[in-house]
Design a protein around this motif. Structure first.
Motif, mmCIF file in Angstrom:
data_model
loop_
_atom_site.group_PDB
_atom_site.id
_atom_site.type_symbol
_atom_site.label_atom_id
_atom_site.label_comp_id
_atom_site.label_asym_id
_atom_site.label_seq_id
_atom_site.Cartn_x
_atom_site.Cartn_y
_atom_site.Cartn_z
ATOM 1 N N LEU A 190 15.579 -2.093 -3.291
ATOM 2 C CA LEU A 190 14.186 -1.801 -3.635
ATOM 3 C C LEU A 190 13.415 -3.017 -4.140
ATOM 4 O O LEU A 190 12.306 -2.876 -4.657
ATOM 5 N N GLU A 191 13.977 -4.186 -3.966
ATOM 6 C CA GLU A 191 13.335 -5.406 -4.484
ATOM 7 C C GLU A 191 11.943 -5.614 -3.888
ATOM 8 O O GLU A 191 10.996 -5.972 -4.597
ATOM 9 N N ASN A 192 11.821 -5.389 -2.583
ATOM 10 C CA ASN A 192 10.510 -5.574 -1.941
ATOM 11 C C ASN A 192 9.473 -4.597 -2.483
ATOM 12 O O ASN A 192 8.312 -4.967 -2.704
ATOM 13 N N TYR A 193 9.875 -3.353 -2.709
ATOM 14 C CA TYR A 193 8.938 -2.351 -3.229
ATOM 15 C C TYR A 193 8.538 -2.657 -4.669
ATOM 16 O O TYR A 193 7.402 -2.382 -5.077
ATOM 17 N N THR A 194 9.454 -3.228 -5.420
ATOM 18 C CA THR A 194 9.122 -3.649 -6.788
ATOM 19 C C THR A 194 8.052 -4.735 -6.765
ATOM 20 O O THR A 194 7.098 -4.705 -7.554
ATOM 21 N N LYS A 195 8.191 -5.678 -5.838
ATOM 22 C CA LYS A 195 7.203 -6.747 -5.717
ATOM 23 C C LYS A 195 5.842 -6.199 -5.268
ATOM 24 O O LYS A 195 4.801 -6.708 -5.687
ATOM 25 N N VAL A 196 5.868 -5.165 -4.436
ATOM 26 C CA VAL A 196 4.605 -4.582 -3.964
ATOM 27 C C VAL A 196 3.795 -4.049 -5.137
ATOM 28 O O VAL A 196 2.588 -4.327 -5.268
ATOM 29 N N PHE A 197 4.433 -3.282 -6.004
ATOM 30 C CA PHE A 197 3.707 -2.616 -7.090
ATOM 31 C C PHE A 197 3.428 -3.540 -8.271
ATOM 32 O O PHE A 197 2.778 -3.131 -9.231
ATOM 33 N N THR A 198 3.929 -4.765 -8.198
ATOM 34 C CA THR A 198 3.544 -5.764 -9.202
ATOM 35 C C THR A 198 2.578 -6.795 -8.615
ATOM 36 O O THR A 198 2.226 -7.763 -9.287
ATOM 37 N N ASP A 199 2.176 -6.571 -7.373
ATOM 38 C CA ASP A 199 1.240 -7.462 -6.687
ATOM 39 C C ASP A 199 -0.182 -6.970 -6.949
ATOM 40 O O ASP A 199 -0.611 -5.938 -6.439
ATOM 41 N N GLY A 200 -0.919 -7.711 -7.759
ATOM 42 C CA GLY A 200 -2.280 -7.318 -8.111
ATOM 43 C C GLY A 200 -3.207 -7.253 -6.914
ATOM 44 O O GLY A 200 -4.122 -6.416 -6.882
ATOM 45 N N THR A 201 -2.977 -8.102 -5.915
ATOM 46 C CA THR A 201 -3.853 -8.094 -4.738
ATOM 47 C C THR A 201 -3.699 -6.804 -3.946
ATOM 48 O O THR A 201 -4.669 -6.284 -3.395
ATOM 49 N N PHE A 202 -2.475 -6.275 -3.899
ATOM 50 C CA PHE A 202 -2.236 -5.037 -3.169
ATOM 51 C C PHE A 202 -2.904 -3.856 -3.875
ATOM 52 O O PHE A 202 -3.542 -3.013 -3.237
ATOM 53 N N LEU A 203 -2.761 -3.794 -5.188
ATOM 54 C CA LEU A 203 -3.365 -2.696 -5.944
ATOM 55 C C LEU A 203 -4.885 -2.743 -5.853
ATOM 56 O O LEU A 203 -5.546 -1.707 -5.725
ATOM 57 N N HIS A 204 -5.447 -3.964 -5.906
ATOM 58 C CA HIS A 204 -6.901 -4.091 -5.755
ATOM 59 C C HIS A 204 -7.333 -3.653 -4.356
ATOM 60 O O HIS A 204 -8.332 -2.931 -4.204
ATOM 61 N N ALA A 205 -6.580 -4.078 -3.330
ATOM 62 C CA ALA A 205 -6.906 -3.698 -1.959
ATOM 63 C C ALA A 205 -6.820 -2.186 -1.775
ATOM 64 O O ALA A 205 -7.618 -1.588 -1.041
ATOM 65 N N LEU A 206 -5.862 -1.548 -2.476
ATOM 66 C CA LEU A 206 -5.711 -0.093 -2.382
ATOM 67 C C LEU A 206 -6.948 0.617 -2.917
ATOM 68 O O LEU A 206 -7.518 1.485 -2.234
ATOM 69 N N TRP A 207 -7.389 0.250 -4.116
ATOM 70 C CA TRP A 207 -8.558 0.910 -4.695
ATOM 71 C C TRP A 207 -9.846 0.555 -3.947
ATOM 72 O O TRP A 207 -10.737 1.392 -3.806
ATOM 73 N N PHE A 208 -9.913 -0.666 -3.465
ATOM 74 C CA PHE A 208 -11.059 -1.089 -2.646
ATOM 75 C C PHE A 208 -11.138 -0.231 -1.388
ATOM 76 O O PHE A 208 -12.217 0.240 -1.008
ATOM 77 N N THR A 209 -9.997 -0.001 -0.753
ATOM 78 C CA THR A 209 -9.940 0.780 0.472
ATOM 79 C C THR A 209 -10.261 2.249 0.214
ATOM 80 O O THR A 209 -10.958 2.890 1.003
ATOM 81 N N VAL A 210 -9.741 2.793 -0.894
ATOM 82 C CA VAL A 210 -10.018 4.193 -1.236
ATOM 83 C C VAL A 210 -11.518 4.397 -1.456
ATOM 84 O O VAL A 210 -12.121 5.340 -0.921
#
Length: 284
Positions: free
Chosen positions: A54-74
């Motif tokens: 699960l190392e890759n998934y851990t990095k995903v949810f600690t990636d601020g750019t991904f979380l910002h892109a998620l809320w931007f997209t929503v």
């Protein structure tokens, strides 16, 4: 009595279905399964994949750019879904009335949908930068400018397409029901909200599904219009996955994990939206 053709199809249906089934497995199921497996691996090519859990998934949810892109997209998807459907329905409603040049207007409204996303992005970049130049700004000056620029672009492109679906729905409404409403003394407003819109729920379901999924999956327009600038503030999910996978060496597994999460989000949202709007069809 079963015809000869029917007997033949019943006997050999598996043989006829085999090419399509094989194409589906080779073109979709197999790559999807491999992609899910690779999301748990560190790799640069498929042949050198190393399982990391699960190392890759851990990095995903600690990636601020991904979380910002998620809320931007929503936020983008909510805004564009509302605007596109309301505007498309309003235009379709007007163009089903007896007005001169209705067919010409339908063609004009539909034409933007025929232009490729990349081309549209560059065209609107020139247009919006020309408008913003008056204030010494550009479309990439801030994430807010990029957000509303993308909203304008997608609405301009998609309203005509959804309009066609709504026109088809309006033209298939049962005439006797509409006549009964008029005989009962219903006002145009009452007819619209109490009769027309409930009967239009199948078309609304289709258009809502398409606009929601198109909003979440937007990539080429985002790439051409802002490319995530400034500082990835206008970056949507699809572009974020692309830049992670191809822009950062050693992050291919993280990009693949983002793609799996992206698939789950889009599938869940699409199913929920479809369930909600379909339930309205039953009660209408």
């Amino acid at each position: 009595m079963v015809s000869m053709v029917g007997k033949t199809i019943r006997k050999w249906w598996a043989l006829f279905a085999l090419p399509t089934l094989a194409a589906f497995i080779i073109g979709f199921l197999a790559p999807f399964a491999i992609g899910v497996y690779l999301s748990f691996c560190e790799f640069t090519t498929v042949t050198d994949a190393r399982f990391v859990g699960l190392e890759n998934y851990t990095k995903v949810f600690t990636d601020g750019t991904f979380l910002h892109a998620l809320w931007f997209t929503v936020a983008f998807t909510i805004v564009t879904t509302i605007i596109i459907n309301v505007a498309a329905f309003a235009v379709a409603y007007m163009l089903t009335k007896a007005i001169k040049g209705a067919n010409i207007f339908r063609s004009v409204f539909f034409m933007p949908n025929l232009i490729g996303g990349i081309i549209l992005g560059y065209i609107w970049q020139l247009l919006l930068n020309g408008v913003l130049a008056h204030w010494s700004r550009s479309i990439t000056y801030s994430g807010v400018y990029g957000f509303w620029g993308l909203v304008i672009l997608l609405c301009w492109q998609q309203i005509g397409y959804m309009m066609i679906i709504y026109i088809a729905g309006l033209q298939s409404l049962p005439g006797d029901v509409m006549e009964a409403a008029a005989v009962d003394g219903a006002s145009p407003r009452q007819t619209l909200f109490k009769v027309t819109i409930p009967l239009m729920m199948p078309s609304i379901t289709v258009c809502s599904f398409l606009t929601v999924t198109n909003g979440f999956k937007l990539f080429d327009q985002n790439l051409a219009l802002t490319n995530g600038a400034p500082s990835r503030m206008s970056e949507m999910l699809a572009l974020n996955i692309y830049t992670t996978f191809y822009g950062r060496v050693g992050y291919e597994g993280v990009g693949q994990a983002k793609a799996v999460i992206f698939f789950i989000i889009v599938a869940a949202v699409a199913l929920i939206q479809n369930k909600l709007t379909t339930s309205k069809e039953v009660t209408a």
